[in-house]
Design a protein around this motif. Structure first.
Motif, short mmCIF file in Angstrom:
data_model
loop_
_atom_site.label_atom_id
_atom_site.label_comp_id
_atom_site.label_asym_id
_atom_site.label_seq_id
_atom_site.Cartn_x
_atom_site.Cartn_y
_atom_site.Cartn_z
N GLY A 1 24.94 5.32 29.98
CA GLY A 1 23.73 5.19 29.18
C GLY A 1 24.02 5.24 27.70
N ASP A 2 23.15 5.94 26.95
CA ASP A 2 23.27 5.97 25.49
C ASP A 2 24.48 6.77 25.03
N ASP A 3 25.04 7.58 25.90
CA ASP A 3 26.21 8.38 25.53
C ASP A 3 27.32 8.08 26.52
N PRO A 4 28.03 6.96 26.36
CA PRO A 4 29.04 6.59 27.34
C PRO A 4 30.16 7.61 27.45
N GLY A 5 30.43 8.35 26.38
CA GLY A 5 31.37 9.45 26.46
C GLY A 5 32.80 9.03 26.70
N LEU A 6 33.10 7.77 26.56
CA LEU A 6 34.47 7.31 26.77
C LEU A 6 35.18 7.26 25.43
N SER A 7 36.32 7.91 25.34
CA SER A 7 37.01 7.99 24.07
C SER A 7 37.71 6.69 23.73
#
Length: 345
Positions: free
Chosen positions: A134-140
């Motif tokens: 979603g809005d925070d994919p969190g993938l570095s």
């Protein structure tokens, strides 16, 4: 090809679970082995717990999506990538008689000849999806650079691999995505596609078709790809990334794999930076000359190609959790992205 029987409701998932339980008999496992549904997307995926053999994963296919030779082709490429390209993929666990694809008739269902489903069993790979969604994919950026490297190894292998004579997979070209027999249904039937949305997305559709035709599908740009390198199909464990679920693998533009990597969060402000990281990783393997300025100019064409394709997917997979969650909001966001894309392309 747009019908998705696992979204049909009723007792279909009970019948699919029965197929999973019946398929285990072909593997000669422990009689008390159990199956637990992990997810439903294009297929149904189950976690198998066997008191003797431990954990494994069983995929029960939807009806009519792939033939048995197409599934065998998918498995052959997975084997070759693991053996020859340094790409970590799950091993196929054969049945007791050596079959890699097991066919199981459904219990019950409608009268007449029962439906027969293909099943494939894989080793269980430890790890977890990198980041959220979603809005925070969190993938570095580091993860995306590694994904670029892995994708480059897959592409390099695909270009050089002498495929078996019987190898067959479908294509992800414009006709397959948006033509008369669109594989995931028509985007026009997506959730929340009203007159204004239809007008914007029709403009997008026409521009995509023209730009893809001009871009061309020569061997330097088009070949065998994974076609679904989104977060849910990656597993991170002890610093390494495994690639799973080659069910949609087929022939398409190599840059389509980059478009799929940002699936469902194409609108996130993080995406341009993640794309840059992916490109850095890709070039570490393929070299700076593998992606020309003309290629890079079309990156957002492939992101929008995938986005519009997912509007269709959500419309034809309404019973799948992520489709129900995203719904009309994904269509509205797609229109915003389309307007921005059309201003520059």
């Amino acid at each position: 090809m747009s019908g998705h029987d696992l979204s049909a409701g009723g007792d279909v998932m009970d019948r699919v679970r029965g197929c999973a339980q019946d398929a285990l008999a072909a593997y000669g496992g422990h009689p008390e082995a159990s199956v637990e549904l992990l997810n439903v997307s294009e297929n149904a995926t189950f976690l198998v717990t066997d008191p003797d053999a431990g954990l494994s994963v069983l995929r029960v296919h939807r009806l009519g999506y792939h033939t048995e030779p197409e599934i065998a082709s998918e498995l052959a490429w997975m084997d070759a990538l693991r053996a020859e390209a340094g790409v970590r993929t799950p091993r196929v666990l054969p049945a007791a008689d050596g079959r890699r694809v097991v066919t199981v008739p459904e219990r019950g269902g409608s009268s007449g000849q029962p439906a027969r489903r293909y099943c494939v069993r894989f080793e269980f790979l430890p790890g977890s999806e990198p980041g959220g969604s979603g809005d925070d994919p969190g993938l570095s950026a580091a993860h995306f650079a590694e994904l670029g490297e892995i994708t480059a190894r897959m592409h390099r292998h695909a270009r050089d691999w002498p495929r078996p004579a019987w190898f067959t997979r479908f294509h992800w070209d414009y006709a397959a995505a948006f033509g008369q027999q669109a594989r995931w249904g028509r985007w026009q039937d997506g959730i929340g596609v009203g007159p204004s949305e239809r007008a914007i997305l029709t403009r997008l559709d026409h521009v995509l078709r023209a730009r893809l035709r001009a871009f061309g599908s020569g061997p330097a740009r088009y070949g065998l790809v994974h076609a679904d390198t989104r977060l849910a199909n990656l597993l991170v464990h002890d610093g390494s990334v495994s690639v799973i679920d080659f069910d949609d693998s087929g022939f398409s533009w190599y840059l389509y794999d980059l478009g799929t990597a940002v699936s469902f969060f194409e609108h996130s402000p993080e995406v341009p930076g993640l794309v840059d990281s992916w490109l850095r990783g890709y070039r570490r393997v393929r070299g700076s000359g593998q992606l020309s300025a003309e290629d890079e100019a079309e990156i957002w064409t492939f992101i929008m190609f995938r986005r519009l394709l997912l509007v269709a997917w959500i419309g034809s997979h309404r019973a799948v959790d992520i489709a129900a969650e995203l719904g009309a909001g994904y269509t509205r966001g797609s229109c915003d992205l389309a307007e921005a894309y059309l201003r520059t392309h």
